[in-house]
Design a protein around this motif. Structure first.
Motif, mmCIF file in Angstrom:
data_model
loop_
_atom_site.group_PDB
_atom_site.id
_atom_site.type_symbol
_atom_site.label_atom_id
_atom_site.label_comp_id
_atom_site.label_asym_id
_atom_site.label_seq_id
_atom_site.Cartn_x
_atom_site.Cartn_y
_atom_site.Cartn_z
ATOM 1 N N PHE A 40 0.534 -0.660 7.916
ATOM 2 C CA PHE A 40 1.940 -0.365 7.642
ATOM 3 C C PHE A 40 2.769 -0.534 8.900
ATOM 4 C CE2 PHE A 40 -0.322 2.204 4.443
ATOM 5 C CZ PHE A 40 0.306 1.734 3.301
ATOM 6 N N SER A 41 4.083 -0.646 8.752
ATOM 7 C CA SER A 41 4.939 -0.652 9.937
ATOM 8 C C SER A 41 6.206 0.167 9.679
ATOM 9 C CB SER A 41 5.299 -2.079 10.337
ATOM 10 O OG SER A 41 5.916 -2.708 9.242
ATOM 11 N N VAL A 42 6.797 0.637 10.767
ATOM 12 C CA VAL A 42 8.011 1.445 10.647
ATOM 13 C C VAL A 42 9.102 0.610 9.966
ATOM 14 C CG1 VAL A 42 9.833 2.601 11.968
ATOM 15 C CG2 VAL A 42 7.447 2.860 12.639
ATOM 16 N N ALA A 43 9.883 1.251 9.132
ATOM 17 C CA ALA A 43 11.002 0.624 8.404
ATOM 18 C C ALA A 43 10.530 -0.209 7.207
ATOM 19 C CB ALA A 43 11.875 -0.216 9.318
ATOM 20 N N GLN A 44 9.234 -0.237 6.963
ATOM 21 C CA GLN A 44 8.729 -0.991 5.815
ATOM 22 C C GLN A 44 9.018 -0.231 4.507
ATOM 23 O OE1 GLN A 44 4.508 -1.444 5.945
ATOM 24 N NE2 GLN A 44 4.441 -2.778 4.151
ATOM 25 N N ARG A 45 9.334 -1.002 3.474
ATOM 26 C CA ARG A 45 9.592 -0.362 2.180
ATOM 27 C C ARG A 45 8.292 -0.254 1.396
ATOM 28 N NH1 ARG A 45 14.649 -2.855 -0.690
ATOM 29 N NH2 ARG A 45 13.608 -1.673 -2.319
ATOM 30 N N LEU A 93 2.466 11.884 4.649
ATOM 31 C CA LEU A 93 1.305 11.582 3.810
ATOM 32 C C LEU A 93 0.160 11.082 4.675
ATOM 33 C CD1 LEU A 93 3.258 9.436 1.188
ATOM 34 C CD2 LEU A 93 2.559 11.794 0.883
ATOM 35 N N LEU A 94 -1.054 11.340 4.239
ATOM 36 C CA LEU A 94 -2.213 10.753 4.915
ATOM 37 C C LEU A 94 -2.373 9.339 4.361
ATOM 38 C CD1 LEU A 94 -5.147 13.290 5.144
ATOM 39 C CD2 LEU A 94 -4.181 11.902 6.984
ATOM 40 N N ALA A 95 -2.338 8.335 5.250
ATOM 41 C CA ALA A 95 -2.312 6.941 4.785
ATOM 42 C C ALA A 95 -3.499 6.645 3.860
ATOM 43 C CB ALA A 95 -2.323 6.003 5.976
ATOM 44 N N MET A 96 -4.641 7.249 4.207
ATOM 45 C CA MET A 96 -5.858 6.949 3.469
ATOM 46 C C MET A 96 -5.754 7.329 1.984
ATOM 47 S SD MET A 96 -9.428 7.911 5.086
ATOM 48 C CE MET A 96 -10.188 9.073 4.020
ATOM 49 N N TYR A 97 -5.079 8.453 1.718
ATOM 50 C CA TYR A 97 -5.017 8.933 0.341
ATOM 51 C C TYR A 97 -3.717 8.599 -0.376
ATOM 52 C CZ TYR A 97 -8.962 11.685 1.926
ATOM 53 O OH TYR A 97 -10.155 12.072 2.439
ATOM 54 N N ALA A 98 -2.744 8.116 0.379
ATOM 55 C CA ALA A 98 -1.413 7.975 -0.214
ATOM 56 C C ALA A 98 -1.334 6.848 -1.231
ATOM 57 C CB ALA A 98 -0.381 7.750 0.880
ATOM 58 N N MET A 99 -2.222 5.867 -1.132
ATOM 59 C CA MET A 99 -2.238 4.719 -2.043
ATOM 60 C C MET A 99 -0.852 4.082 -2.157
ATOM 61 S SD MET A 99 -5.339 4.939 -2.967
ATOM 62 C CE MET A 99 -6.172 4.685 -4.475
ATOM 63 N N LEU A 100 -0.237 3.862 -1.003
ATOM 64 C CA LEU A 100 1.099 3.270 -1.033
ATOM 65 C C LEU A 100 1.002 1.776 -1.305
ATOM 66 C CD1 LEU A 100 2.844 4.987 2.001
ATOM 67 C CD2 LEU A 100 3.176 5.449 -0.426
ATOM 68 N N GLU A 101 2.005 1.325 -2.014
ATOM 69 C CA GLU A 101 2.045 -0.099 -2.330
ATOM 70 C C GLU A 101 3.175 -0.698 -1.496
ATOM 71 O OE1 GLU A 101 3.754 -2.220 -6.199
ATOM 72 O OE2 GLU A 101 2.515 -0.461 -6.591
ATOM 73 N N ALA A 102 2.909 -1.785 -0.770
ATOM 74 C CA ALA A 102 3.979 -2.402 0.029
ATOM 75 C C ALA A 102 4.944 -3.131 -0.899
ATOM 76 C CB ALA A 102 3.373 -3.371 1.025
ATOM 77 N N ARG A 103 6.257 -3.090 -0.564
ATOM 78 C CA ARG A 103 7.248 -3.743 -1.434
ATOM 79 C C ARG A 103 7.699 -5.042 -0.824
ATOM 80 N NH1 ARG A 103 7.363 -2.531 -6.203
ATOM 81 N NH2 ARG A 103 9.604 -2.733 -6.493
#
Ligand code: ATP
Ligand code: MG
Length: 722
Positions: free
Chosen positions: A672-677, A712-722
């Motif tokens: 991930f990077s800062v300012a990323q959606r 959020l903990l990145a490992m569990y957050a399951m974020l999807e990059a937009r």
């Protein structure tokens, strides 16, 4: 300090007040002019010069913090520790009166204080027991109803049956509530004062004893007294008593809670010989800050009118920061504090003030992230925390089995198989038979009326637990008693089993509780164990900062402007200077409320000694919606010449530079990077604001459009990059 030296550190007007002949008088003056200073010097003067005994003096302050400071100031002036002097809030002093006269006040020796949270809880339970629809009649309204009646000195018996059906129901609730409190030996905050007034009214011999004792009565922040508090003062002053009140009508900020500036006029009616002494020099703030405050408050019509001047120089301009959003505002504040810290200045000289408690969230997150220590007043205070309240409830029930509030709280905490059904049965018995829950339990067990055997044995075990804890700990010092109770009740075990961060903090808080009781014990070891436990419980309910043990680390002070009254700080931030926030939405339409908000702004501004920073937010998220409020009129009312404006571009540029320098556009190892959606399954769309840690420990701070900022903990957050 001897008596004549006392006067050396005062200006002429202050000297007149401190050394005035013993008459009734009012010290009327604006913020920072030394009113509280006069009060402390007057007490010292009465003792040193007029040779009054410390026990002849009673001084009332508005907060526990103010009481503590006043006591310390007096101690520094007269050089001896007078810990048993009658200096305190209306509540604390009333408690002391009731303890000494509990029998005459119809209270059991072990009566307990019901704090506002517990009051609401108790009322909620009672209304449930009475089958009242809580959607139509909210318990919170019930609390207002009851407190309002008590503030007017009205008992259920004084209230005639109303034609309005809703009022009739409230009256019934009030009656049941009061009966329960009386049965359980519980006294709510307003009741503390009312009981004392009634005691004095009914028992003239007790009142005349106090009339003889208290020949000197002093009251700080008089402008914020309500009718009941005023009656209290009035009743306490006997023929020999002289009353000194200090106040500032421009700082009256509790009108919404029934405070009346007209008490000042009433004072002159009741004490016709009283005079007024005015103080006009401000010692606290720079000229810029004082000009801002004076000009702002001149927009109010309803004023007695006062002028304040200072010898101080202009000082720095007031900084006004326009933030992009609440997050940016918090970052700005924290950046400034970091600069302050770099200059080796103390954090406790910085205060962050806000209109509503809910505004502290973003600021807190930013402080945590930068590892800056902070302390919150009047947010969730130490003794209001769940784990602490659970522990205290055990102590309370051991002292007083009839304490229904404590009973409800712990009967099934930790879980021991006493379910809602059993509790409901107990409540019904208690309601119908007018007995406490403890007694209802005994009755239930005796009659073997519980159909489920398991529930009966669980209830029996609970009763035995409390009885045996009492037998086991009766002669122990308070801290050992607390430790023992935490272990044997299963609370310790319950909180240690959970492994998340919150529960870890809970364990730390429980450890802190033991420390606090240890300190308390060492300060009060001459008391018997019972007295020591009882006064500890009272102080915890009144939230008196026991033994100063809690949060002694140098830390930034966060509080509402209401809570900042009477205090001063080198550097003050007031966040959220927007129409709709401050002045609040509710005040916009009514002139008298707007004037009260302006007085609150006056209080906020005049807390600052050297540096004042105001900020407002361009886009705010409220209940999931983006809103854009205009700049507060209170900022516009400050002369332009006193203000320097800073715009968020300034910050943003800095931020971008910072980002380029630190991240160089490179992705973090988490991907991930800062300012990323990004997008989260539950929280929806958001933007990453910060990344900390590496590998499994990577934590992301995401500003979700609908749900606000979350870590959020990145490992569990399951974020999807937009
Ligand atoms: P507020 O209205 O905010 O409660 P106040 O009128 O009670 O303010 P104090 O808190 O008593 O004011 O005093 C403000 C500051 O000015 C304190 O730091 C106090 O020590 C200082 N001060 C007051 N009088 C003098 C004096 N004569 N000489 C030096 N410092 C003074
Ligand atoms: Mg003061």
């Amino acid at each position: 300090m001897n008596a004549s030296d006392l006067l050396l550190h005062l200006n002429n007007q202050q000297r007149v007040a401190v050394s005035a002949p013993r008459e009734h008088f009012l010290v009327l003056a604006g913020a920072g002019s030394g009113k509280t200073r006069v009060l402390s010097y007057r007490i010292a003067w009465l003792i040193e010069k007029e040779k009054f005994s410390p026990q002849s003096i009673i001084a009332v302050t508005f907060t526990n913090k103010a009481a503590k400071e006043l006591r310390e100031r007096v101690r520094d002036l007269i050089g001896i520790n007078q810990s048993d002097m009658w200096i305190g809030t209306f509540h604390a002093l009333s408690h002391r009166f009731l303890c000494s006269n509990h029998m005459h006040a119809n209270l059991p020796r072990d009566f307990q204080i019901l704090d506002p949270d517990d009051q609401l809880r108790l009322l909620t339970h009672l209304m449930k027991g009475m089958n009242i629809d809580q959607k139509k009649m909210e318990p919170r309204q019930g609390v207002w109803y009851i407190n309002d009646k008590k503030e007017k000195g009205l008992r259920p018996g004084h209230l005639t049956k109303s034609f309005c059906q809703v009022d009739q129901i409230w009256l019934r609730i009030y009656k049941v509530y009061q009966e329960t409190c009386d049965r359980s030996g519980l006294v709510d905050f307003t009741e503390l004062l009312l009981r004392v007034c009634e005691l004095w009214h009914c028992k003239s011999e007790i009142l005349s004893h106090y009339h003889k004792q208290f020949t000197n009565i002093l009251v700080d922040e008089f402008q914020d007294t309500n009718a009941l508090q005023y009656s209290w003062i009035r009743a306490l002053s006997g023929e020999q008593s002289k009353v000194v009140i200090v106040g500032d009508d421009d700082q009256s900020i509790y009108g919404w809670r029934g405070a009346q500036t007209k008490n000042m006029q009433q004072f002159f009616k009741d004490f016709p010989s009283a005079t007024t002494i005015r103080l006009e020099r401000n010692y606290r703030s720079t000229l810029n800050i004082l000009k801002a405050a004076n000009t702002l408050i001149s927009n109010n019509n309803d004023r007695l009118g006062k002028e304040l001047w200072t010898k101080a120089s202009d000082g720095e301009p007031i900084l006004l920061y326009c933030a992009l959003n609440a997050f940016d505002e918090a970052r700005f504040v924290v950046n400034c504090i970091q600069l302050w810290e770099k200059d080796r200045k103390s954090l406790c000289d910085c205060a962050i003030l806000y209109r509503n408690n809910s505004q502290s969230r973003e600021v807190e997150e930013a402080l945590v992230q930068k590892n800056i220590a902070y302390q919150i007043y009047s947010g969730i205070r130490f003794f209001q925390r769940k784990e602490i309240k659970d522990s205290i409830a055990y102590l309370r029930l051991i002292v007083n089995r009839n304490d229904d509030v404590a009973f409800e709280r712990i009967v099934n905490t930790p879980r021991r198989g006493i379910g809602p059904h059993t509790l409901e049965t107990l409540r019904q018995i208690s309601y119908q038979r007018k007995i406490t829950l403890w007694m209802a339990s005994l009755e239930l067990l005796q009659n073997e009326a519980l159909s489920v055997h398991v529930a009966a044995s669980a209830l029996k075990r609970f009763i035995q637990l409390i009885d045996s804890l009492e037998a086991l700990t009766t002669n122990m010092p308070l801290y050992m008693q607390t430790e023992c109770i935490l272990q044997d009740s299963g609370l310790w075990c319950m909180y240690s089993k959970e492994k998340n961060e919150k529960d870890q903090t809970r364990i730390e808080n429980l450890e802190e509780l033991i420390n606090t009781t240890r300190q308390y014990y060492s300060h009060h070891s001459k008391d018997t164990d019972f007295v020591s436990l009882k006064s500890f419980l009272a102080q915890s309910s009144l939230d008196i900062n026991i033994a100063n043990g809690i949060q002694s680390q140098d830390s930034v002070q966060l509080m509402t402007i209401h809570a900042s009254k009477g205090l001063e700080f080198s550097q003050v931030f007031i966040v959220g200077m927007e129409e709709g926030i401050f002045p609040s939405q509710f005040a916009l339409k009514e002139n008298h409320r707007l004037e009260e908000e302006r007085r609150l702004a006056y209080v906020g501004i005049t807390r600052a000694m050297k540096r004042l920073m105001l900020s407002y937010v361009k886009n705010r998220r409220i209940y999931g919606k983006e809103v854009s409020y205009p700049l507060s009129r209170f900022v516009k009312e400050i002369p332009d010449a006193c203000i320097k404006k800073l715009h968020f571009h300034f910050q943003e540029k800095q931020l971008i530079e910072y980002k380029d320098k630190n991240n160089k556009g490179v992705m973090h190892d988490s991907g991930f990077s800062v300012a990323q959606r990004v997008r989260h399954v539950k929280f929806g769309e958001g933007v990453i604001m910060h990344i900390t840690g590496y590998g499994e420990q990577t934590r992301l701070q995401v500003d979700f459009r609908k749900k606000g900022v979350k870590w959020l903990l990145a490992m569990y957050a399951m974020l999807e990059a937009r």
